[in-house]
Scaffold this motif. Structure first.
Motif, PDB file in Angstrom:
ATOM      1  N   ALA A   1      25.611   7.971   1.369  1.00 39.89           N
ATOM      2  CA  ALA A   1      26.962   8.152   0.845  1.00 39.89           C
ATOM      3  C   ALA A   1      27.475   9.574   0.998  1.00 39.89           C
ATOM      4  O   ALA A   1      28.583   9.875   0.571  1.00 39.89           O
ATOM      5  CB  ALA A   1      27.001   7.755  -0.624  1.00 39.89           C
ATOM      6  N   ARG A   2      26.699  10.448   1.590  1.00 38.86           N
ATOM      7  CA  ARG A   2      27.155  11.832   1.747  1.00 38.86           C
ATOM      8  C   ARG A   2      28.384  11.871   2.645  1.00 38.86           C
ATOM      9  O   ARG A   2      28.469  11.127   3.625  1.00 38.86           O
ATOM     10  CB  ARG A   2      26.050  12.686   2.346  1.00 38.86           C
ATOM     11  N   PRO A   3      29.320  12.770   2.354  1.00 35.92           N
ATOM     12  CA  PRO A   3      30.526  12.839   3.180  1.00 35.92           C
ATOM     13  C   PRO A   3      30.218  13.396   4.569  1.00 35.92           C
ATOM     14  O   PRO A   3      29.175  14.010   4.798  1.00 35.92           O
ATOM     15  CB  PRO A   3      31.441  13.782   2.397  1.00 35.92           C
ATOM     16  N   ASP A   4      31.144  13.154   5.445  1.00 34.47           N
ATOM     17  CA  ASP A   4      30.965  13.675   6.797  1.00 34.47           C
ATOM     18  C   ASP A   4      31.001  15.207   6.771  1.00 34.47           C
ATOM     19  O   ASP A   4      31.476  15.807   5.811  1.00 34.47           O
ATOM     20  CB  ASP A   4      32.046  13.111   7.714  1.00 34.47           C
ATOM     21  N   PRO A   5      30.506  15.873   7.804  1.00 34.45           N
ATOM     22  CA  PRO A   5      30.409  17.338   7.793  1.00 34.45           C
ATOM     23  C   PRO A   5      31.758  18.040   7.635  1.00 34.45           C
ATOM     24  O   PRO A   5      31.838  19.079   6.989  1.00 34.45           O
ATOM     25  CB  PRO A   5      29.786  17.674   9.148  1.00 34.45           C
ATOM     26  N   LEU A   6      32.840  17.467   8.190  1.00 35.17           N
ATOM     27  CA  LEU A   6      34.157  18.097   8.074  1.00 35.17           C
ATOM     28  C   LEU A   6      34.611  18.129   6.621  1.00 35.17           C
ATOM     29  O   LEU A   6      35.062  19.167   6.121  1.00 35.17           O
ATOM     30  CB  LEU A   6      35.173  17.342   8.939  1.00 35.17           C
ATOM     31  N   THR A   7      34.471  17.009   5.918  1.00 32.85           N
ATOM     32  CA  THR A   7      34.869  16.961   4.508  1.00 32.85           C
ATOM     33  C   THR A   7      33.992  17.882   3.671  1.00 32.85           C
ATOM     34  O   THR A   7      34.492  18.575   2.774  1.00 32.85           O
ATOM     35  CB  THR A   7      34.773  15.520   3.982  1.00 32.85           C
ATOM     36  N   ALA A   8      32.700  17.889   3.946  1.00 33.10           N
ATOM     37  CA  ALA A   8      31.803  18.764   3.200  1.00 33.10           C
ATOM     38  C   ALA A   8      32.179  20.228   3.398  1.00 33.10           C
ATOM     39  O   ALA A   8      32.168  21.019   2.454  1.00 33.10           O
ATOM     40  CB  ALA A   8      30.358  18.523   3.633  1.00 33.10           C
ATOM     41  N   ARG A   9      32.529  20.602   4.619  1.00 30.18           N
ATOM     42  CA  ARG A   9      32.936  21.984   4.911  1.00 30.18           C
ATOM     43  C   ARG A   9      34.238  22.331   4.192  1.00 30.18           C
ATOM     44  O   ARG A   9      34.391  23.433   3.657  1.00 30.18           O
ATOM     45  CB  ARG A   9      33.075  22.166   6.421  1.00 30.18           C
ATOM     46  N   LEU A  10      35.197  21.386   4.181  1.00 27.80           N
ATOM     47  CA  LEU A  10      36.461  21.639   3.482  1.00 27.80           C
ATOM     48  C   LEU A  10      36.233  21.816   1.979  1.00 27.80           C
ATOM     49  O   LEU A  10      36.815  22.708   1.361  1.00 27.80           O
ATOM     50  CB  LEU A  10      37.441  20.489   3.736  1.00 27.80           C
ATOM     51  N   VAL A  11      35.393  20.984   1.397  1.00 29.01           N
ATOM     52  CA  VAL A  11      35.106  21.103  -0.028  1.00 29.01           C
ATOM     53  C   VAL A  11      34.386  22.416  -0.317  1.00 29.01           C
ATOM     54  O   VAL A  11      34.615  23.061  -1.341  1.00 29.01           O
ATOM     55  CB  VAL A  11      34.273  19.891  -0.507  1.00 29.01           C
ATOM     56  N   GLN A  12      33.546  22.851   0.605  1.00 30.89           N
ATOM     57  CA  GLN A  12      32.825  24.104   0.434  1.00 30.89           C
ATOM     58  C   GLN A  12      33.771  25.304   0.509  1.00 30.89           C
ATOM     59  O   GLN A  12      33.591  26.298  -0.187  1.00 30.89           O
ATOM     60  CB  GLN A  12      31.750  24.219   1.511  1.00 30.89           C
ATOM     61  N   GLU A  13      34.783  25.207   1.339  1.00 33.13           N
ATOM     62  CA  GLU A  13      35.723  26.317   1.512  1.00 33.13           C
ATOM     63  C   GLU A  13      36.840  26.328   0.482  1.00 33.13           C
ATOM     64  O   GLU A  13      37.586  27.304   0.401  1.00 33.13           O
ATOM     65  CB  GLU A  13      36.342  26.256   2.919  1.00 33.13           C
ATOM     66  N   LEU A  14      36.994  25.275  -0.291  1.00 33.64           N
ATOM     67  CA  LEU A  14      38.097  25.182  -1.247  1.00 33.64           C
ATOM     68  C   LEU A  14      38.131  26.331  -2.255  1.00 33.64           C
ATOM     69  O   LEU A  14      39.208  26.897  -2.490  1.00 33.64           O
ATOM     70  CB  LEU A  14      38.061  23.827  -1.959  1.00 33.64           C
ATOM     71  N   PRO A  15      37.027  26.750  -2.882  1.00 32.20           N
ATOM     72  CA  PRO A  15      37.112  27.865  -3.832  1.00 32.20           C
ATOM     73  C   PRO A  15      37.615  29.166  -3.198  1.00 32.20           C
ATOM     74  O   PRO A  15      38.421  29.874  -3.802  1.00 32.20           O
ATOM     75  CB  PRO A  15      35.680  28.025  -4.336  1.00 32.20           C
ATOM     76  N   SER A  16      37.171  29.468  -1.989  1.00 34.77           N
ATOM     77  CA  SER A  16      37.653  30.698  -1.351  1.00 34.77           C
ATOM     78  C   SER A  16      39.129  30.573  -0.979  1.00 34.77           C
ATOM     79  O   SER A  16      39.874  31.560  -1.036  1.00 34.77           O
ATOM     80  CB  SER A  16      36.812  31.034  -0.117  1.00 34.77           C
ATOM     81  N   MET A  17      39.563  29.362  -0.603  1.00 34.07           N
ATOM     82  CA  MET A  17      40.991  29.167  -0.308  1.00 34.07           C
ATOM     83  C   MET A  17      41.826  29.356  -1.569  1.00 34.07           C
ATOM     84  O   MET A  17      42.905  29.947  -1.517  1.00 34.07           O
ATOM     85  CB  MET A  17      41.229  27.765   0.269  1.00 34.07           C
ATOM     86  N   ILE A  18      41.348  28.875  -2.687  1.00 32.39           N
ATOM     87  CA  ILE A  18      42.090  29.013  -3.943  1.00 32.39           C
ATOM     88  C   ILE A  18      42.166  30.485  -4.348  1.00 32.39           C
ATOM     89  O   ILE A  18      43.212  30.957  -4.796  1.00 32.39           O
ATOM     90  CB  ILE A  18      41.436  28.157  -5.049  1.00 32.39           C
ATOM     91  N   ARG A  19      41.072  31.244  -4.147  1.00 33.18           N
ATOM     92  CA  ARG A  19      41.092  32.666  -4.483  1.00 33.18           C
ATOM     93  C   ARG A  19      42.052  33.434  -3.579  1.00 33.18           C
ATOM     94  O   ARG A  19      42.760  34.322  -4.034  1.00 33.18           O
ATOM     95  CB  ARG A  19      39.690  33.256  -4.371  1.00 33.18           C
ATOM     96  N   SER A  20      42.080  33.098  -2.299  1.00 41.30           N
ATOM     97  CA  SER A  20      42.921  33.866  -1.367  1.00 41.30           C
ATOM     98  C   SER A  20      44.386  33.494  -1.490  1.00 41.30           C
ATOM     99  O   SER A  20      45.261  34.360  -1.423  1.00 41.30           O
ATOM    100  CB  SER A  20      42.440  33.673   0.072  1.00 41.30           C
ATOM    101  N   SER A  21      44.694  32.203  -1.661  1.00 37.77           N
ATOM    102  CA  SER A  21      46.091  31.790  -1.753  1.00 37.77           C
ATOM    103  C   SER A  21      46.200  30.583  -2.676  1.00 37.77           C
ATOM    104  O   SER A  21      46.147  29.437  -2.220  1.00 37.77           O
ATOM    105  CB  SER A  21      46.624  31.449  -0.358  1.00 37.77           C
ATOM    106  N   PRO A  22      46.398  30.823  -3.959  1.00 37.71           N
ATOM    107  CA  PRO A  22      46.424  29.707  -4.901  1.00 37.71           C
ATOM    108  C   PRO A  22      47.591  28.745  -4.679  1.00 37.71           C
ATOM    109  O   PRO A  22      47.439  27.549  -4.841  1.00 37.71           O
ATOM    110  CB  PRO A  22      46.537  30.375  -6.270  1.00 37.71           C
ATOM    111  N   ILE A  23      48.732  29.261  -4.269  1.00 34.97           N
ATOM    112  CA  ILE A  23      49.892  28.396  -4.069  1.00 34.97           C
ATOM    113  C   ILE A  23      49.658  27.473  -2.881  1.00 34.97           C
ATOM    114  O   ILE A  23      49.920  26.263  -2.952  1.00 34.97           O
ATOM    115  CB  ILE A  23      51.167  29.237  -3.894  1.00 34.97           C
ATOM    116  N   ALA A  24      49.158  28.014  -1.792  1.00 36.67           N
ATOM    117  CA  ALA A  24      48.896  27.184  -0.610  1.00 36.67           C
ATOM    118  C   ALA A  24      47.816  26.147  -0.922  1.00 36.67           C
ATOM    119  O   ALA A  24      47.903  24.994  -0.480  1.00 36.67           O
ATOM    120  CB  ALA A  24      48.469  28.055   0.561  1.00 36.67           C
ATOM    121  N   ALA A  25      46.831  26.522  -1.686  1.00 38.85           N
ATOM    122  CA  ALA A  25      45.779  25.575  -2.045  1.00 38.85           C
ATOM    123  C   ALA A  25      46.332  24.471  -2.927  1.00 38.85           C
ATOM    124  O   ALA A  25      45.982  23.298  -2.758  1.00 38.85           O
ATOM    125  CB  ALA A  25      44.641  26.300  -2.750  1.00 38.85           C
TER     126      ALA A  25
END
Length: 148
Positions: free
Chosen positions: A101-125
């Motif tokens: 049931a693990r997500p595909d690598p693209l989704t896993a990478r996006l979920v992994q990058e979400l905290p840094s995206m929120i820190r860099s640009s909260p509105i865009a996130a």
């Protein structure tokens, strides 16, 4: 918001203290019941030994009691081994299901990058997450229905 958090913490602490009292009560009750069960077991073994001793002698009584205890111990070990094996199989099946049931690598990478995206640009996130939620909701059939 702060008041709500304080109320939730207060309710949690009240629940924790009542849970601690309940655990203590169960532990003491289990200990007392264990002492009584142990006393009953010793009395049962002694009664068996006395009965066999009157029928076959002291040595035979000791051998019968020892054989009965050994048989009981072997049965308990067999049951525990079967239960451990079943638990191990359930754990392995659960791990296999999680691996499948693990997500595909693209989704896993996006979920992994979400905290840094929120820190860099909260509105865009926030825009990205809300648009993703909108697309997901529309694909599942939520929202307004088109007029017929």
């Amino acid at each position: 918001m702060r008041g709500l958090v304080e109320q939730m913490i207060g309710l949690g602490l009240v629940n924790m203290s009542s849970t601690a009292v309940e655990v203590k009560r169960k532990a003491v009750g289990g200990l007392i019941a264990g002492v009584f069960f142990l006393t009953a077991y010793v009395a049962l073994v002694m009664a068996l030994a006395f009965y066999v001793a009157t029928e076959a002698g002291a040595v035979a009584a000791a051998l019968v009691v020892a054989a009965a205890a050994m048989a009981g111990a072997l049965v308990v070990l067999a049951v525990v081994a079967v239960l451990n094996r079943r638990t191990e199989q359930l754990v392995l099946a659960r791990q296999a299901a999680l691996a499948a049931a693990r997500p595909d690598p693209l989704t896993a990478r996006l979920v992994q990058e979400l905290p840094s995206m929120i820190r860099s640009s909260p509105i865009a996130a926030a825009v990205m997450v809300s648009s993703f939620a909108y697309v997901l909701a529309r694909s599942q059939g939520f929202g307004r229905r088109p007029k017929a």
